[in-house]
Design a protein around this motif. Structure first.
Motif, short mmCIF file in Angstrom:
data_model
loop_
_atom_site.label_atom_id
_atom_site.label_comp_id
_atom_site.label_asym_id
_atom_site.label_seq_id
_atom_site.Cartn_x
_atom_site.Cartn_y
_atom_site.Cartn_z
N ARG A 144 -9.21 -5.20 4.34
CA ARG A 144 -7.91 -4.62 4.05
C ARG A 144 -7.88 -4.79 2.47
N TYR A 145 -7.19 -3.76 2.02
CA TYR A 145 -6.89 -3.70 0.52
C TYR A 145 -5.74 -4.99 0.46
N HIS A 146 -6.04 -5.90 -0.52
CA HIS A 146 -5.25 -6.86 -0.97
C HIS A 146 -4.79 -6.73 -2.83
N ARG A 147 -3.61 -7.23 -3.20
CA ARG A 147 -3.25 -6.93 -4.44
C ARG A 147 -3.21 -5.35 -4.78
N ASN A 148 -2.80 -4.62 -3.92
CA ASN A 148 -2.76 -3.12 -4.10
C ASN A 148 -2.08 -2.55 -5.19
N LYS A 149 -2.86 -1.63 -5.94
CA LYS A 149 -2.30 -1.04 -7.09
C LYS A 149 -1.46 0.08 -6.50
N LEU A 150 -0.38 0.61 -7.51
CA LEU A 150 0.33 1.80 -6.94
C LEU A 150 -0.38 3.12 -7.45
N LYS A 151 -0.53 3.74 -6.57
CA LYS A 151 -1.08 5.17 -7.01
C LYS A 151 -0.12 6.17 -7.47
N PHE A 152 1.07 6.26 -6.78
CA PHE A 152 1.77 7.53 -6.87
C PHE A 152 3.28 7.45 -6.37
N ILE A 153 4.25 7.87 -7.28
CA ILE A 153 5.81 7.71 -6.88
C ILE A 153 6.08 9.23 -6.83
N GLN A 154 7.00 9.63 -5.88
CA GLN A 154 7.50 11.04 -5.51
C GLN A 154 8.73 10.73 -4.91
N LEU A 155 9.91 11.14 -5.97
CA LEU A 155 11.40 11.11 -5.68
C LEU A 155 11.81 12.37 -5.37
N SER A 156 12.52 12.90 -4.28
CA SER A 156 12.97 14.01 -4.05
C SER A 156 14.42 14.09 -3.28
N LYS A 157 15.21 14.92 -3.58
CA LYS A 157 16.43 14.95 -3.14
C LYS A 157 16.70 15.17 -1.63
#
Length: 353
Positions: free
Chosen positions: A126-139
């Motif tokens: 499994r992935y450990h110390r994962n890195k953030l790939k993407f953030i999406q904010l929507s209403k």
């Protein structure tokens, strides 16, 4: 709207620079900011085209340019398309690798049990110390946002964020860009307090959104024990040893080996010890064992690392009089073999393409 690569890179440079400084961006700044190696005059011509297209604005005569709402929209849409494409490619690759690894791990855990005459377990990497790939904010509505957080391993976390103040579409776009340009590619450990404070300052009255996004990132990275793949073999080998073959002890231990939760706890403790102590092999003797049913056993665990943050755990469970030298040497050999099998598999995949 379709832009050629040069205009796209210049627009991205303007938006990112403006987000960082809050000041109009001039051609000289862009000439240093991009990898296009263009003169200021050429960049000015491209910026004029972008202005005619309504993607950037010149707030004052002789001033630099700032993004328009239309420019922000194109930037966000393009960014989202690229991230979705990247996610799809990553998911397909992970499915292929997971299928191969499942076959390998089932074979490995059986051979391990047969060769040692003990019980063996192994967890899928499994992935450990994962890195953030993407953030999406929507209403969702006027009082709530939906935050979609994607981290390495194609792990997705959705979170509803309550808004303390109304947020218009322009502010939402700017916040999306701010969070992605600041946090993408970082692990949770790299998102420090200073960075969070700066983000909150830039977010103005919407500091609670930044806090909620950071919390969602942490939740996405946290391992869910229910999703952990664990394979076992040789459960009946414990009957070979009189001190473990007592009906109640044997029944309890065999039942534990069929239950994912205590095994997941064992694996989690091993991973935590590795991160704290920097060693890949742990030996638990008798009462030291973290699982109740294993208090009369010895448990040897090791962490194998396949690179790129992918790690798993292998364990051997036997009597306290087990052959420790042989078991530990077997562990070391196995970790090296897993690494070799996985890397050869990856190379074969590349050659097949």
């Amino acid at each position: 709207m379709i832009l050629d690569e040069r205009k796209k890179k210049i627009l991205q440079a303007i938006i990112r620079n403006y987000l960082e400084t809050g000041e109009p961006v001039g051609s000289r700044t862009i000439s240093k900011y991009t990898d296009l190696n263009l003169s200021s005059a050429t960049i000015r011509n491209e910026m004029s085209d972008l202005e005619e297209m309504g993607l950037i604005l010149q707030p004052h005569t002789s001033a630099g340019r700032i993004p328009s709402d239309k420019g922000y929209r194109l930037y966000v849409d393009t960014m989202m398309e690229e991230k979705e494409r990247e996610m799809t490619e990553m998911k397909e690759l992970m499915i292929e690798k997971t299928d191969r690894m499942e076959q390998v791990l089932k074979q490995v855990v059986k051979v391990l049990a047969d060769n040692t005459n003990y019980t063996s377990i192994i967890s899928a990497p499994r992935y450990h110390r994962n890195k953030l790939k993407f953030i999406q904010l929507s209403k969702v509505d006027e009082s709530q946002l939906l935050a979609v957080i994607v981290v390495e391993g194609n792990i997705v976390k959705n979170k509803i964020i309550d808004l303390e103040d109304n947020m218009n579409n322009e502010t939402l776009l700017k916040l999306n860009i701010l969070l992605n340009s600041s946090l993408n590619g970082l692990s949770l450990e790299e998102i420090n307090l200073g960075m969070i404070s700066k983000l909150k300052e830039q977010a103005g009255i919407h500091t609670n959104v930044v806090s909620s996004v950071i919390d969602a990132v942490a939740e996405a990275i946290r391992i869910d024990e229910e999703d952990m793949e664990i394979y076992t073999s040789g459960a009946t080998n414990i009957l070979r040893y009189p001190e473990l073959s007592d009906n109640s002890r044997a029944t309890e231990l065999i039942s534990t080996l069929e239950d994912k939760r205590p095994l997941a706890s064992l694996i989690e403790e091993t991973m935590e010890n590795v991160q704290e102590n920097g060693t890949g092999i742990q030996v638990y003797i008798g009462q030291e064992a973290p699982v109740k049913a294993m208090k009369n056993c010895s448990v040897v665990t090791a962490t194998y690392d396949l690179g790129d943050g992918m790690q798993g755990t292998v364990g051997i469970i036997g009597p306290k009089r087990m052959d420790y030298d042989k078991v530990i040497q077997t562990m070391r050999t196995l970790m090296a073999q897993l690494d070799g099998i996985y890397r050869k598999s990856g190379k074969k995949e590349e050659s097949d393409d």
